[in-house]
Design a protein around this motif. Structure first.
Motif, PDB file in Angstrom:
ATOM      1  N   VAL A  71       1.450   7.685  -1.404  1.00 62.11           N
ATOM      2  CA  VAL A  71       0.324   7.479  -0.495  1.00 62.11           C
ATOM      3  C   VAL A  71       0.400   6.091   0.138  1.00 62.11           C
ATOM      4  O   VAL A  71       0.114   5.917   1.332  1.00 62.11           O
ATOM      5  CB  VAL A  71      -1.016   7.680  -1.234  1.00 62.11           C
ATOM      6  CG1 VAL A  71      -2.192   7.194  -0.388  1.00 62.11           C
ATOM      7  CG2 VAL A  71      -1.206   9.148  -1.595  1.00 62.11           C
ATOM      8  N   ALA A  72       0.801   5.091  -0.642  1.00 63.90           N
ATOM      9  CA  ALA A  72       0.933   3.739  -0.095  1.00 63.90           C
ATOM     10  C   ALA A  72       1.938   3.719   1.052  1.00 63.90           C
ATOM     11  O   ALA A  72       1.702   3.116   2.111  1.00 63.90           O
ATOM     12  CB  ALA A  72       1.362   2.769  -1.195  1.00 63.90           C
ATOM     13  N   ARG A  73       3.076   4.373   0.855  1.00 67.63           N
ATOM     14  CA  ARG A  73       4.091   4.399   1.912  1.00 67.63           C
ATOM     15  C   ARG A  73       3.609   5.158   3.137  1.00 67.63           C
ATOM     16  O   ARG A  73       3.895   4.769   4.276  1.00 67.63           O
ATOM     17  CB  ARG A  73       5.391   5.000   1.369  1.00 67.63           C
ATOM     18  CG  ARG A  73       6.083   4.101   0.347  1.00 67.63           C
ATOM     19  CD  ARG A  73       7.457   4.633  -0.038  1.00 67.63           C
ATOM     20  NE  ARG A  73       8.115   3.758  -0.996  1.00 67.63           N
ATOM     21  CZ  ARG A  73       8.795   2.662  -0.688  1.00 67.63           C
ATOM     22  NH1 ARG A  73       8.896   2.308   0.601  1.00 67.63           N
ATOM     23  NH2 ARG A  73       9.371   1.927  -1.616  1.00 67.63           N
ATOM     24  N   LEU A  74       2.907   6.270   2.914  1.00 69.70           N
ATOM     25  CA  LEU A  74       2.336   7.011   4.043  1.00 69.70           C
ATOM     26  C   LEU A  74       1.358   6.145   4.823  1.00 69.70           C
ATOM     27  O   LEU A  74       1.373   6.132   6.062  1.00 69.70           O
ATOM     28  CB  LEU A  74       1.629   8.271   3.546  1.00 69.70           C
ATOM     29  CG  LEU A  74       2.428   9.562   3.431  1.00 69.70           C
ATOM     30  CD1 LEU A  74       1.543  10.660   2.832  1.00 69.70           C
ATOM     31  CD2 LEU A  74       2.971   9.995   4.783  1.00 69.70           C
ATOM     32  N   ALA A  75       0.486   5.448   4.085  1.00 64.58           N
ATOM     33  CA  ALA A  75      -0.522   4.619   4.744  1.00 64.58           C
ATOM     34  C   ALA A  75       0.124   3.470   5.518  1.00 64.58           C
ATOM     35  O   ALA A  75      -0.323   3.127   6.622  1.00 64.58           O
ATOM     36  CB  ALA A  75      -1.508   4.070   3.712  1.00 64.58           C
ATOM     37  N   VAL A  76       1.178   2.875   4.955  1.00 66.52           N
ATOM     38  CA  VAL A  76       1.860   1.785   5.650  1.00 66.52           C
ATOM     39  C   VAL A  76       2.595   2.294   6.882  1.00 66.52           C
ATOM     40  O   VAL A  76       2.589   1.675   7.949  1.00 66.52           O
ATOM     41  CB  VAL A  76       2.833   1.063   4.682  1.00 66.52           C
ATOM     42  CG1 VAL A  76       3.740   0.085   5.443  1.00 66.52           C
ATOM     43  CG2 VAL A  76       2.049   0.308   3.613  1.00 66.52           C
ATOM     44  N   GLY A 128      -0.426   5.056   8.807  1.00 67.40           N
ATOM     45  CA  GLY A 128      -1.850   4.787   8.772  1.00 67.40           C
ATOM     46  C   GLY A 128      -2.551   5.774   7.856  1.00 67.40           C
ATOM     47  O   GLY A 128      -1.959   6.744   7.360  1.00 67.40           O
ATOM     48  N   TRP A 129      -3.842   5.534   7.632  1.00 69.70           N
ATOM     49  CA  TRP A 129      -4.585   6.394   6.713  1.00 69.70           C
ATOM     50  C   TRP A 129      -4.762   7.812   7.233  1.00 69.70           C
ATOM     51  O   TRP A 129      -4.928   8.751   6.452  1.00 69.70           O
ATOM     52  CB  TRP A 129      -5.928   5.752   6.383  1.00 69.70           C
ATOM     53  CG  TRP A 129      -5.770   4.604   5.450  1.00 69.70           C
ATOM     54  CD1 TRP A 129      -5.878   3.273   5.725  1.00 69.70           C
ATOM     55  CD2 TRP A 129      -5.412   4.676   4.063  1.00 69.70           C
ATOM     56  NE1 TRP A 129      -5.617   2.507   4.615  1.00 69.70           N
ATOM     57  CE2 TRP A 129      -5.332   3.346   3.581  1.00 69.70           C
ATOM     58  CE3 TRP A 129      -5.150   5.724   3.191  1.00 69.70           C
ATOM     59  CZ2 TRP A 129      -4.995   3.054   2.259  1.00 69.70           C
ATOM     60  CZ3 TRP A 129      -4.828   5.425   1.867  1.00 69.70           C
ATOM     61  CH2 TRP A 129      -4.756   4.114   1.420  1.00 69.70           C
ATOM     62  N   ASN A 130      -4.680   8.015   8.542  1.00 67.06           N
ATOM     63  CA  ASN A 130      -4.754   9.374   9.073  1.00 67.06           C
ATOM     64  C   ASN A 130      -3.610  10.233   8.542  1.00 67.06           C
ATOM     65  O   ASN A 130      -3.787  11.416   8.233  1.00 67.06           O
ATOM     66  CB  ASN A 130      -4.723   9.351  10.593  1.00 67.06           C
ATOM     67  CG  ASN A 130      -6.087   9.068  11.194  1.00 67.06           C
ATOM     68  OD1 ASN A 130      -7.076   8.926  10.458  1.00 67.06           O
ATOM     69  ND2 ASN A 130      -6.169   8.967  12.506  1.00 67.06           N
ATOM     70  N   GLY A 131      -2.412   9.648   8.446  1.00 63.79           N
ATOM     71  CA  GLY A 131      -1.284  10.397   7.906  1.00 63.79           C
ATOM     72  C   GLY A 131      -1.506  10.785   6.458  1.00 63.79           C
ATOM     73  O   GLY A 131      -1.178  11.907   6.039  1.00 63.79           O
TER      74      GLY A 131
END
Length: 402
Positions: A367-372, A375-378
């Motif tokens: 989730v951290a990598r997705l958010a980076v 963004g949080w939408n991803g």
């Protein structure tokens, strides 16, 4: 409440107190994370690298929790529910205090893994004790109430820890205070909590003993495991990352920690309602409620893609607690007591919870990598997709078990 039921509910209240304190030594990693990120940045790590490093520690903690869950049943069976509960709490408190006194990513990881290993024993021990004190017809209500320990307890812990941050404490002080709360609570449970009633219940269980390997051929058990996977992924993601999400949309660290408590607070209301409805609905009805909760959770995660203000995000977080809290509490609570006799419930709960926490592995570094990267939408879009897929699989299994 009859006079014969009062001792059982006293035991439940002690379990709520004790397991609420467990969560003071779990939410601290999430609540203190913005402060910890700032400290790591001052030490030379970039914000992105620090975020991924702490996400990796969260993932390692989840892996440790999974490993612990699969062995927790044996520990509870050997020590008994109360002694296992005390062992988990004291060990987690000591590991949390050591984390708060340490420095550097390797030691942070070591002590967080130790904390989660000890914590993995607490909930199976709770299931064992509840199964010994309550009759089968009250499992849903009893577990719904006891689940308030980690739902309202999560919110209470976050509110208290947010208050400490708002008054100038750093994350290290929050860790030491959280360890003290847990240690005090489990010692109180050690003085007053008993394993079972003096006189055994006349109607203990509707189940004959079941070889655990046979459960994997039962669609109802597999459906609960899949639902636990989806709900645990959502629950751990929101628990771990909501403070960071809220600071990213403009809230202070204290307000972000307080706002993140909306999710477990509303989840507590959902758990009690689901437990009461589940006792009335029966086994098939509970399975349908579980699938409905998963679908609504997916829709709520998709709703975050449209959140443009903190106020909309507050509403979505509260809604997520309402639609996910009850079904999630059932999968990791009364579901085991529905499937097997109370003496086996700790082991079966460990398997269900362990399967669920396979999903929680994704809630850390992934989730951290997705958010980076996106963004949080991803991240929220991915959660919505997982919920939709899990719902479809549960529907297929429900038809096979009908």
């Amino acid at each position: 409440m009859t006079t014969t039921e009062r001792p059982a509910w006293r035991a439940a209240l002690l379990l709520i107190l004790g397991y609420t304190a467990y969560y003071f030594c779990r939410t601290n990693f999430s609540v203190g994370r913005p402060s910890q990120l700032a400290e790591l940045a001052q030490g030379g790590l970039s914000t992105g690298a620090a975020t991924v490093a702490l996400g990796r520690i969260a993932t390692l903690g989840v892996v440790a929790g999974i490993c612990g869950k699969f062995f927790a049943g044996r520990i509870v069976h050997r020590l008994g529910g109360v002694w296992a509960f005390l062992l988990g709490g004291i060990g987690a408190a000591l590991a949390t205090a050591a984390f708060g006194r340490s420095s550097g990513i390797p030691l942070f990881g070591l002590f967080w893994v130790g904390n989660r290993l000890f914590q993995s024993v607490g909930w199976p021990a709770t299931i064992r004790i509840v199964g010994s004190w309550f009759t089968a017809g009250n499992y849903g209500k009893a577990m719904g109430v006891v689940s308030l320990s980690w739902l309202f307890g999560d919110a209470l812990a976050r509110a208290g820890q947010a208050r400490l941050l708002a008054t100038g404490w750093d994350w290290r002080g929050v860790y030491i205070a959280s360890a003290a709360v847990l240690l005090g609570a489990v010692l109180l449970c050690g003085l007053f909590l008993r394993e079972r009633p003096v006189e055994p219940r006349a109607t203990a269980t509707p189940h004959a003993p079941v070889p655990l390997r046979e459960l994997f051929a039962r669609p109802a058990f597999l459906g609960v495991c899949i639902a636990a996977f989806g709900f645990t992924l959502v629950n751990v993601t929101l628990s771990e990352w909501l403070p960071v999400y809220f600071t990213g949309i403009g809230l202070s660290q204290g307000k972000a920690a307080l706002a993140s408590g909306l999710y477990p607070l509303m989840g507590g209301l959902s758990a009690v309602a689901f437990g009461a409805l589940g006792d009335r609905a029966g086994s098939q009805g509970r399975q349908r409620l579980l699938i409905g909760g998963m679908l609504l959770t997916g829709a709520t995660m998709a709703g975050f893609l449209l959140a443009r203000t903190p106020e909309i995000a507050f509403v979505l977080v509260a809604l997520a607690g309402l639609v996910a809290g009850g079904p999630y509490a059932y999968t990791v609570g009364a579901a085991a007591l529905d499937l097997v006799e109370p003496k086996q419930a700790a082991a079966v709960n460990g398997i269900i919870d362990g399967m669920g926490y396979l999903g929680a592995i994704l809630a850390g570094e992934a989730v951290a990598r997705l958010a980076v990267a996106l963004g949080w939408n991803g991240a929220f879009a991915a959660l919505a997709g997982v919920c939709l897929l899990a719902s479809g699989l549960c529907v297929v299994l429900l038809r096979r078990s009908a």
